[in-house]
Design an enzyme around this catalytic site. Sequence first.
Site, PDB file in Angstrom:
ATOM      1  N   SER A 249       0.808  -1.227   0.000  1.00 15.20           N
ATOM      2  CA  SER A 249       0.000   0.000   0.000  1.00 15.20           C
ATOM      3  C   SER A 249       0.839   1.275   0.000  1.00 15.20           C
ATOM      4  O   SER A 249       0.313   2.353  -0.259  1.00 15.20           O
ATOM      5  CB  SER A 249      -0.954   0.022   1.210  1.00 15.20           C
ATOM      6  OG  SER A 249      -0.236   0.175   2.415  1.00 15.20           O
TER       7      SER A 249
ATOM      8  N   LYS B  49       0.432   4.971   6.468  1.00 14.33           N
ATOM      9  CA  LYS B  49      -0.224   5.727   5.402  1.00 14.33           C
ATOM     10  C   LYS B  49       0.276   7.178   5.414  1.00 14.33           C
ATOM     11  O   LYS B  49       0.873   7.640   6.385  1.00 14.33           O
ATOM     12  CB  LYS B  49      -1.750   5.739   5.581  1.00 14.33           C
ATOM     13  CG  LYS B  49      -2.434   4.376   5.448  1.00 14.33           C
ATOM     14  CD  LYS B  49      -2.414   3.855   4.030  1.00 14.33           C
ATOM     15  CE  LYS B  49      -3.192   2.551   3.891  1.00 14.33           C
ATOM     16  NZ  LYS B  49      -2.513   1.418   4.559  1.00 14.33           N
TER      17      LYS B  49
END
Length: 207
Positions: free
Chosen positions: A128, A165
């Site tokens: 990710s 993230k």
Amino acid sequence: MSEQGLNPQEAKALQFLRRAIVHEGRTPTVREVAEVMGYRSPRSGQVMVEKLIEAGYLARQAGRALVLVRDLPETSDHERTVEVPLVGNAACGRPLLAEENLEAQIPVSEQLATPGHRYFLLRALGDSMNRVGIEEGALVLVRQQPDAENGETIVALINDEATIKQFWRKENVVVLKPQSSNPDHQPIVLSENFRIQGKVVATIPSF
């Protein structure tokens, strides 16, 4: 803990075990150790593991799992390091720095882990964040802090698990954005009622 040095064979075995424990999150079998070392008998692999435990480089957890207690000997007298805990992949319902999460103590240069702050290492899972160099199995060095600036890469607790993230805040909405070549990864939209564990300050690739 013994301070004895390692001969070349012991250093080779420790290097193999270190990679498996730190970057793969697993304990190799004694048969694997024997194969890497070129031994015919798994018993020889077991003897090597016991030597490294006796020398203070490894320790046993519950069952046969191993943790890295001390890393490979320093090769330079000039760069100072600090011990940083590796807390595995994710929190899984426990605080990130809970004792049962700790897998190893890794020496990290003080140029990366500057004195006066607290740090931990986390193993990245998935792809990710691969566009910013955080690949599967890489370690991220995280400086513990409760907040972040827009665009910074953070570790946050979402549903009791750690996620890496990019952080963005606008008014009362927080967006945690993946940076991935895989379109399956989508942003996570949150209120401000969540916890930032820290800011990613360096990535250590899995070689």
